[in-house]
Motif scaffolding. Structure first.
Motif, PDB file in Angstrom:
ATOM      1  N   ALA A 163       0.917  -1.077   0.058  1.00  0.00           N
ATOM      2  CA  ALA A 163      -0.056  -0.064  -0.060  1.00  0.00           C
ATOM      3  C   ALA A 163       0.963   1.276  -0.201  1.00  0.00           C
ATOM      4  CB  ALA A 163      -0.738  -0.130   1.251  1.00  0.00           C
ATOM      5  N   GLY A 164       0.442   2.270  -0.768  1.00  0.00           N
ATOM      6  CA  GLY A 164       1.280   3.413  -0.911  1.00  0.00           C
ATOM      7  C   GLY A 164       0.772   4.671   0.062  1.00  0.00           C
ATOM      8  N   PHE A 165      -0.286   4.315   0.843  1.00  0.00           N
ATOM      9  CA  PHE A 165      -0.760   5.360   1.864  1.00  0.00           C
ATOM     10  C   PHE A 165      -1.424   4.747   2.991  1.00  0.00           C
ATOM     11  CE2 PHE A 165      -3.077   8.364   4.049  1.00  0.00           C
ATOM     12  CZ  PHE A 165      -2.615   9.651   3.883  1.00  0.00           C
ATOM     13  N   VAL A 166      -0.708   4.514   4.185  1.00  0.00           N
ATOM     14  CA  VAL A 166      -1.385   3.954   5.158  1.00  0.00           C
ATOM     15  C   VAL A 166      -1.313   4.972   6.305  1.00  0.00           C
ATOM     16  CG1 VAL A 166      -1.118   2.071   7.006  1.00  0.00           C
ATOM     17  CG2 VAL A 166      -0.460   1.694   4.407  1.00  0.00           C
ATOM     18  N   ALA A 167      -2.601   5.043   7.031  1.00  0.00           N
ATOM     19  CA  ALA A 167      -2.583   6.022   8.163  1.00  0.00           C
ATOM     20  C   ALA A 167      -3.551   5.575   9.100  1.00  0.00           C
ATOM     21  CB  ALA A 167      -3.140   7.416   7.578  1.00  0.00           C
ATOM     22  N   ARG A 168      -3.334   6.118  10.454  1.00  0.00           N
ATOM     23  CA  ARG A 168      -4.236   5.698  11.564  1.00  0.00           C
ATOM     24  C   ARG A 168      -4.657   6.939  12.097  1.00  0.00           C
ATOM     25  NH1 ARG A 168      -1.532   2.512  15.671  1.00  0.00           N
ATOM     26  NH2 ARG A 168      -2.718   0.467  15.063  1.00  0.00           N
ATOM     27  N   GLY A 169      -5.843   7.218  12.455  1.00  0.00           N
ATOM     28  CA  GLY A 169      -6.581   8.243  13.150  1.00  0.00           C
ATOM     29  C   GLY A 169      -7.572   7.801  14.258  1.00  0.00           C
ATOM     30  N   ALA A 225       8.078   9.411   6.908  1.00  0.00           N
ATOM     31  CA  ALA A 225       6.923   8.440   6.407  1.00  0.00           C
ATOM     32  C   ALA A 225       7.243   7.791   5.411  1.00  0.00           C
ATOM     33  CB  ALA A 225       5.527   9.246   6.234  1.00  0.00           C
ATOM     34  N   ASP A 226       8.623   7.891   4.777  1.00  0.00           N
ATOM     35  CA  ASP A 226       8.692   6.987   3.808  1.00  0.00           C
ATOM     36  C   ASP A 226       9.647   5.796   4.078  1.00  0.00           C
ATOM     37  OD1 ASP A 226      11.340   8.231   4.350  1.00  0.00           O
ATOM     38  OD2 ASP A 226      11.422   9.023   2.556  1.00  0.00           O
ATOM     39  N   ASP A 227       9.697   5.397   5.358  1.00  0.00           N
ATOM     40  CA  ASP A 227      10.554   4.419   5.675  1.00  0.00           C
ATOM     41  C   ASP A 227       9.556   3.153   6.078  1.00  0.00           C
ATOM     42  OD1 ASP A 227      12.029   2.540   7.167  1.00  0.00           O
ATOM     43  OD2 ASP A 227      13.442   4.196   8.162  1.00  0.00           O
ATOM     44  N   LEU A 228       9.774   2.206   5.154  1.00  0.00           N
ATOM     45  CA  LEU A 228       8.615   1.161   5.492  1.00  0.00           C
ATOM     46  C   LEU A 228       8.727   0.327   6.784  1.00  0.00           C
ATOM     47  CD1 LEU A 228       6.314  -0.501   4.243  1.00  0.00           C
ATOM     48  CD2 LEU A 228       8.003  -2.048   2.942  1.00  0.00           C
ATOM     49  N   HIS A 229      10.092   0.187   7.064  1.00  0.00           N
ATOM     50  CA  HIS A 229      10.467  -0.555   8.201  1.00  0.00           C
ATOM     51  C   HIS A 229      10.045  -0.061   9.520  1.00  0.00           C
ATOM     52  CE1 HIS A 229      12.075  -4.044   5.972  1.00  0.00           C
ATOM     53  NE2 HIS A 229      12.727  -2.916   5.104  1.00  0.00           N
ATOM     54  N   GLN A 230      10.455   1.435   9.321  1.00  0.00           N
ATOM     55  CA  GLN A 230       9.775   2.131  10.592  1.00  0.00           C
ATOM     56  C   GLN A 230       8.283   2.229  10.837  1.00  0.00           C
ATOM     57  OE1 GLN A 230      10.695   6.425  10.404  1.00  0.00           O
ATOM     58  NE2 GLN A 230      11.098   6.463  12.431  1.00  0.00           N
ATOM     59  N   LYS A 250       4.161   6.690  -0.188  1.00  0.00           N
ATOM     60  CA  LYS A 250       5.064   6.511  -1.014  1.00  0.00           C
ATOM     61  C   LYS A 250       4.419   6.937  -2.541  1.00  0.00           C
ATOM     62  CE  LYS A 250       4.605   1.569  -2.236  1.00  0.00           C
ATOM     63  NZ  LYS A 250       5.277   0.402  -2.517  1.00  0.00           N
ATOM     64  N   GLU A 251       5.224   7.216  -3.580  1.00  0.00           N
ATOM     65  CA  GLU A 251       4.892   7.360  -4.795  1.00  0.00           C
ATOM     66  C   GLU A 251       4.603   6.048  -5.449  1.00  0.00           C
ATOM     67  OE1 GLU A 251       6.979   9.682  -7.615  1.00  0.00           O
ATOM     68  OE2 GLU A 251       7.295  11.233  -6.170  1.00  0.00           O
ATOM     69  N   THR A 252       3.298   6.052  -6.011  1.00  0.00           N
ATOM     70  CA  THR A 252       2.914   4.594  -6.613  1.00  0.00           C
ATOM     71  C   THR A 252       2.337   4.933  -7.941  1.00  0.00           C
ATOM     72  OG1 THR A 252       0.803   4.709  -5.360  1.00  0.00           O
ATOM     73  CG2 THR A 252       2.491   3.345  -4.562  1.00  0.00           C
ATOM     74  N   ARG A 253       2.155   3.799  -8.902  1.00  0.00           N
ATOM     75  CA  ARG A 253       1.500   4.113 -10.080  1.00  0.00           C
ATOM     76  C   ARG A 253       0.039   3.526  -9.990  1.00  0.00           C
ATOM     77  NH1 ARG A 253       2.624   4.576 -15.568  1.00  0.00           N
ATOM     78  NH2 ARG A 253       1.519   3.436 -16.864  1.00  0.00           N
ATOM     79  N   GLY A 254      -1.021   4.226  -9.812  1.00  0.00           N
ATOM     80  CA  GLY A 254      -2.189   3.799  -9.750  1.00  0.00           C
ATOM     81  C   GLY A 254      -2.695   2.850 -11.109  1.00  0.00           C
TER      82      GLY A 254
END
Ligand SMILES: Cc1ncc(C[n+]2csc(CCOP(=O)(O)OP(=O)(O)O)c2C)c(N)n1
Length: 284
Positions: A163-169, A225-230, A250-254
């Motif tokens: 996934a290119g955008f993952v957030a928690r609110g 936010a661009d560090d996957l492991h973190q 991250k930048e992705t190609r939709g």
């Protein structure tokens, strides 16, 4: 900043007083208003559950479909009309349980949609059975000895699936949540915002007090936010400290970017040759 009233309607709302869904609804209205999104350009899609009723209480287009099946509907709608801003509202049961297979497909396809999961860690509409995000040991009428296995972690699941955008609110942090929703809507691909939602009737563990004592905002200055492991490390924090914010971007190609049939506009605006369609149907 603009007026949220344009998204109000007078549909009767029977959520319990104090339900976390109210905070989420307000955050959605605020983000749409801040983005000056015309209601006729917004499509809310949902499945079944208390969370899935969210679109009823907004003045915009909506499609309320089957349990777990909101993502395929939203995918079709986006292919038909790329100019729509599509928000998918699902509960944790709806999305990670009944709709789990569709979530996997949506993560891989990377269609430009925003998925808002109202994660109350319980099946609310059906009065309190365990859901995929209920923690081990969580006691319900249907699980009197407590849930016997570990909870699904939707954030690490999405991260591991690219996934290119993952957030928690959190439903108790409406300003913060509305900023997350705006960022998610602006992201040109599939975005997941998993929202910690209090269910005052059927989850007496994960209460406002529980979250207020643990939730913290990712450090704007230092968190990358661009560090996957973190992101995976933070997504696994839970017991004492629970992070909210954009965990990963991250930048992705939709899927629709560069897709040949969409180069001449949304599908609904294109003419088609019925004979060609018939040929395709006959071939399958
Ligand atoms: C295929 C199918 N299975 C089960 C149900 C019964 N059902 C309706 S809502 C629901 C759970 C909803 O829980 P969740 O998605 O977490 O949303 P909440 O009500 O907590 O907001 C279930 C199991 C159904 N309607 N359709």
């Amino acid at each position: 900043m603009s007026d949220t009233k344009q998204y109000d309607n007078d549909y009767e709302n029977k959520w319990c007083p104090g339900c976390g869904n109210f905070g989420i609804l307000n955050a959605i209205k605020k983000s749409l208003a801040d983005m000056q999104m015309p209601p006729e350009k917004v499509l809310m899609v949902s499945g079944i559950g208390q969370a899935a009723k969210n679109p009823h209480f907004l003045q915009c287009n909506f499609f309320h479909g089957l349990h777990g099946r909101a993502l395929p509907v939203a995918t079709g709608a986006k292919l038909a009309d790329q100019d729509l801003t599509i928000l998918v509202n699902m509960g944790d049961g709806d999305c990670y349980g009944e709709g789990g297979n569709h979530l996997l497909a949506a993560l891989r396809r990377n269609i430009n949609l925003t998925l808002l999961v109202h994660n109350n860690m319980v099946y609310g509409l059906t009065k309190g059975q365990a859901s995929p995000t209920s923690r081990r040991g969580f006691v319900t009428k249907a699980q009197p000895g407590g849930v016997a296995y570990d909870a699904c972690n939707p954030l690490t699941l999405a991260l591991s699936q690219g996934a290119g955008f993952v957030a928690r609110g959190y439903c108790g942090e409406i300003q913060h949540l509305s900023r997350l929703i705006k960022e998610a809507v602006s992201y040109p691909g599939f975005s997941l915002v998993d929202i910690l939602q209090v269910c005052i009737s059927f989850n007496n563990v994960n209460t406002y007090q529980f979250y207020n004592d643990r939730v913290y905002k990712l450090e704007e200055e230092t968190y990358k936010a661009d560090d996957l492991h973190q992101a995976i490390d933070r997504a696994m924090e839970w017991e004492d400290k629970i992070p909210i914010g954009i965990l990963y971007q991250k930048e992705t190609r939709g899927y629709t970017q560069g897709l040949a049939p969409l180069q001449s506009g949304s599908l609904f605006s294109q003419t088609y040759d019925p004979e060609q369609v018939q040929k395709v149907i006959s071939a399958v």
